[in-house]
Scaffold this active site. Structure first.
Site, PDB file in Angstrom:
ATOM      1  N   HIS A 236     -67.593 -30.828 -18.232  1.00  0.00           N
ATOM      2  CA  HIS A 236     -66.344 -31.285 -18.847  1.00  0.00           C
ATOM      3  C   HIS A 236     -65.199 -30.524 -18.159  1.00  0.00           C
ATOM      4  O   HIS A 236     -65.389 -29.405 -17.691  1.00  0.00           O
ATOM      5  CB  HIS A 236     -66.420 -30.909 -20.331  1.00  0.00           C
ATOM      6  CG  HIS A 236     -65.322 -31.437 -21.197  1.00  0.00           C
ATOM      7  ND1 HIS A 236     -64.082 -30.859 -21.239  1.00  0.00           N
ATOM      8  CD2 HIS A 236     -65.296 -32.467 -22.086  1.00  0.00           C
ATOM      9  CE1 HIS A 236     -63.331 -31.514 -22.122  1.00  0.00           C
ATOM     10  NE2 HIS A 236     -64.039 -32.503 -22.644  1.00  0.00           N
TER      11      HIS A 236
ATOM     12  N   ASP B 290     -71.736 -23.928 -22.138  1.00  0.00           N
ATOM     13  CA  ASP B 290     -70.886 -24.822 -22.922  1.00  0.00           C
ATOM     14  C   ASP B 290     -71.813 -25.622 -23.833  1.00  0.00           C
ATOM     15  O   ASP B 290     -72.498 -26.535 -23.371  1.00  0.00           O
ATOM     16  CB  ASP B 290     -70.098 -25.726 -21.965  1.00  0.00           C
ATOM     17  CG  ASP B 290     -69.400 -26.889 -22.682  1.00  0.00           C
ATOM     18  OD1 ASP B 290     -69.588 -27.053 -23.899  1.00  0.00           O
ATOM     19  OD2 ASP B 290     -68.688 -27.644 -21.987  1.00  0.00           O
TER      20      ASP B 290
ATOM     21  N   GLN C 214     -71.804 -30.090 -26.848  1.00  0.00           N
ATOM     22  CA  GLN C 214     -72.551 -31.322 -27.120  1.00  0.00           C
ATOM     23  C   GLN C 214     -74.005 -31.052 -27.499  1.00  0.00           C
ATOM     24  O   GLN C 214     -74.763 -31.981 -27.746  1.00  0.00           O
ATOM     25  CB  GLN C 214     -72.526 -32.241 -25.881  1.00  0.00           C
ATOM     26  CG  GLN C 214     -71.133 -32.689 -25.490  1.00  0.00           C
ATOM     27  CD  GLN C 214     -70.498 -33.626 -26.511  1.00  0.00           C
ATOM     28  OE1 GLN C 214     -71.182 -34.191 -27.363  1.00  0.00           O
ATOM     29  NE2 GLN C 214     -69.188 -33.775 -26.431  1.00  0.00           N
TER      30      GLN C 214
ATOM     31  N   LYS D 112     -67.513 -30.878 -33.732  1.00  0.00           N
ATOM     32  CA  LYS D 112     -68.550 -31.801 -33.257  1.00  0.00           C
ATOM     33  C   LYS D 112     -69.841 -31.639 -34.062  1.00  0.00           C
ATOM     34  O   LYS D 112     -70.769 -32.415 -33.902  1.00  0.00           O
ATOM     35  CB  LYS D 112     -68.818 -31.558 -31.770  1.00  0.00           C
ATOM     36  CG  LYS D 112     -67.596 -31.915 -30.899  1.00  0.00           C
ATOM     37  CD  LYS D 112     -67.967 -32.008 -29.452  1.00  0.00           C
ATOM     38  CE  LYS D 112     -66.793 -31.848 -28.525  1.00  0.00           C
ATOM     39  NZ  LYS D 112     -65.940 -33.050 -28.443  1.00  0.00           N
TER      40      LYS D 112
ATOM     41  N   CYS E  38     -62.885 -36.811 -20.028  1.00  0.00           N
ATOM     42  CA  CYS E  38     -62.549 -35.475 -19.502  1.00  0.00           C
ATOM     43  C   CYS E  38     -63.596 -35.010 -18.496  1.00  0.00           C
ATOM     44  O   CYS E  38     -63.912 -33.824 -18.408  1.00  0.00           O
ATOM     45  CB  CYS E  38     -62.390 -34.445 -20.613  1.00  0.00           C
ATOM     46  SG  CYS E  38     -61.047 -34.821 -21.723  1.00  0.00           S
TER      47      CYS E  38
END
Lengths: 424, 150
Positions: free
Chosen positions: A141, A218, A221, A244, A382
């Site tokens: 991202h 990261d 997700q 999220k 993104c």
């Protein structure tokens, strides 16, 4: 009053009498889902952008403002003690959720983006020098690209990028080869937001550690869809966003190994992050407060704690299994539609179905689906380098959460048929 | 679903599938690039200006049906117009797609462009419909930097 003893109790609620996962019971927990959009029942398939919030989270925030609101770590009065206790209880919930060794390794930030920026601006600026390298992957991202680009520009260091294949899987050999003597950090996504690819994180971290390279993950997700155990992964930093994973927007977590966090200079400075200040010298507060300058987002932290409690109550295995079933069902149904091409067909995927339709721009797909009450994301997500890799300007992306159903997938498929009719 | 047909009128779909004046323009003495960062739409508008008149115009790029059809029909309507006339049409077009057209105003200047009136019901698509126009405006002004709808 809840107390610091608020632990993840592992009580699994959404299982019906027959022992099956009961998605209708889950849906009943989310007030927003029960509405019509343009005359159709809302089908919310934009969960990779943000998830909806269960009543438990909304209530926790309301309860805090109605009953406990005060500043934390400051007052000697009743409300401040309550607020502090609830705030720190949420930190313990996060610690347990990630299986971190210590609660002082849990830093509250605004979201994944701030978590990455924090590490880039503190660890990065201290460790990365001219000629050094930072390694990322081609599926990141923008928020895991740009902070490293800025750092590398400033330090005259080099940003290296490990490629992906046509399925959207990382080329592990290339990743290993790019871990060199000048690599100061590998910053990698756990799950790709644009492709859904689940990276073989444990192996990647082993590879990096064998070259003495620390790893930032990261996890934006990943956290909503799978059990994350930072000790088992042995990652050095792990960051995710609350919104999220059914929590509020504007709150997230940076996990860092205590030894690393100790050695890092502070990020923002001000109140709460100090232990003493004179005009000559300031001594910084202990972890994690060194990285939490100013009055934090107390209500959001408490909301995040409630979200993780909620997720734990559903059971991450149940969530993962349900979403896996939906993704497999949707993949088969959508890829059978003539003219559809899936973007991101990795063997290991979570939640995300990114696709394009021949001669129809994703933006048009999004508008026509919206008219049928179906919310998806369209655009570059993104992740412009990913779009470029697959030779598309944008994709349409359906992404699933625990409250989605096969019926909603059917609605998506009918919706896409409608798109094709309009453009026939 | 009537709203949808208002937006995706046949003329728009037809232009999006077979855009007119979709090519580079070797004789162009003005050109500009337009970009919609939200959806990644990107167009280049080429103009051959002779004095004050738009002698020829073309465009290239990628975008959704609305943005492509709008660019295509824009090139048709402004070809042969003066700069001032083109800017005036843009003004009227902008009023129409944002739902700010004056009541009882004449639509005759817009001609076929009135097929885009349905855009006003879809506020997020206004940028799609106006991207080519903003780009034309930049080209006529001789701006070097790509224009952005953001």
């Amino acid at each position: 009053m809840t107390s610091a003893a608020r632990k993840l109790d592992g009580e699994k609620r959404p299982v019906s009498a027959t022992g099956r996962f009961d998605v209708e019971r889950v849906r009943a927990d989310f007030p927003i889902l029960h509405q019509k959009v343009h005359g159709h029942p809302l089908v919310y398939l934009d969960n990779a952008a943000t998830s909806q919030k269960p009543r438990a989270v909304i209530d926790a925030i309301t309860r805090y403002y109605e009953g406990s609101n005060a500043n934390v770590h400051r007052g000697v009065h009743f409300l401040s003690e309550n607020a502090t206790e609830e705030y720190e209880a949420a930190r313990l919930t996060v610690q347990e959720f990630l299986n971190a060794a210590h609660s002082r390794e849990i830093v509250f930030v605004r979201g994944t983006t701030e978590g990455i920026n924090l590490v880039a601006q503190t660890f990065g600026r201290a460790q990365v020098q001219a000629g050094d390298e930072v390694l990322i992957t081609a599926m990141e991202h923008h928020s895991n690209i740009v902070p490293w680009q800025i750092l590398c520009d400033e330090k005259r260091a080099r940003l290296r990028v490990a490629s992906i294949n046509d399925q959207g899987e990382l080329l592990l050999d290339e990743f290993a080869n790019l871990l060199g003597p000048r690599t100061k950090l590998a910053a990698v996504t756990h799950v790709s937001n644009a492709l859904g690819t689940i990276n073989p994180l444990k192996r990647m971290i082993e590879m990096a550690h064998s070259r003495n390279v620390p790893v930032l993950v990261d996890g934006a997700q990943a956290v909503p869809h799978m059990k994350v155990d930072v000790q088992d992964l042995d990652c050095d930093f792990y960051t995710f966003s609350g919104h999220k994973v059914y929590g509020p927007t504007g709150i997230g977590v940076l996990y860092g190994k205590a030894t690393l966090l100790h050695a890092m200079p502070p990020y923002q400075s001000g109140g709460d992050m100090i232990s003493s200040v004179t005009f000559e010298k300031t001594t910084y507060n202990q972890l994690p407060y060194k990285f939490e300058a100013g009055t934090p987002h107390i209500a959001r932290v408490i909301g995040l704690g409630a979200a993780l409690q909620y997720v734990d109550g559903l059971g991450m295995e149940n969530i993962g299994a349900h979403e896996h079933d939906l993704l497999a069902y949707a993949t088969e149904a959508v890829s059978a539609i003539p003219g559809v091409r899936l973007i991101g067909t990795a063997k290991e995927k979570a939640s995300v179905l990114s696709f394009v339709i021949e001669d129809i721009h994703p933006h048009d797909i999004g508008t026509i689906l919206d008219q049928q009450g179906i919310a998806i994301r369209t655009g570059h997500h993104c992740s412009q380098p990913v779009m470029e890799r697959f030779g598309v300007p944008a994709t349409a992306r359906a992404s699933f959460a625990v409250y989605n159903t096969r019926k909603e997938v059917d609605a998506l498929v009918r919706g896409i048929e409608k798109v094709r009719q309009v453009f026939a | 679903m009537s709203d949808l047909r208002d937006l995706y009128q046949d003329v728009i779909l037809e232009h999006s599938k077979a855009p007119r004046n979709y090519r580079e323009l070797p004789a162009a003495n003005h050109k500009a690039e337009g970009f919609n960062p939200l959806c990644g739409d990107r167009f280049t508008v080429y103009v051959a200006l002779e004095g004050d008149a738009i002698r020829d115009i073309s465009f290239q790029g990628s975008g959704c049906a609305i943005s492509k059809a709008s660019a295509s029909m824009m090139t048709q309507i402004v070809k042969g117009k003066t700069m001032a006339e083109a800017e005036k049409i843009f003004g009227r077009f902008h009023e129409m797609v944002t739902g700010h057209a004056p009541a009882g105003g004449s639509e005759s200047e817009l001609g076929k462009l009135t097929v885009f009136s349905g855009v006003s019901e879809f506020p997020v698509r206004v940028k799609c419909a106006t991207l080519a126009w903003h780009t034309l405006h930049a080209a006529l002004e001789g701006k070097q930097d790509p224009v952005s709808t953001e």
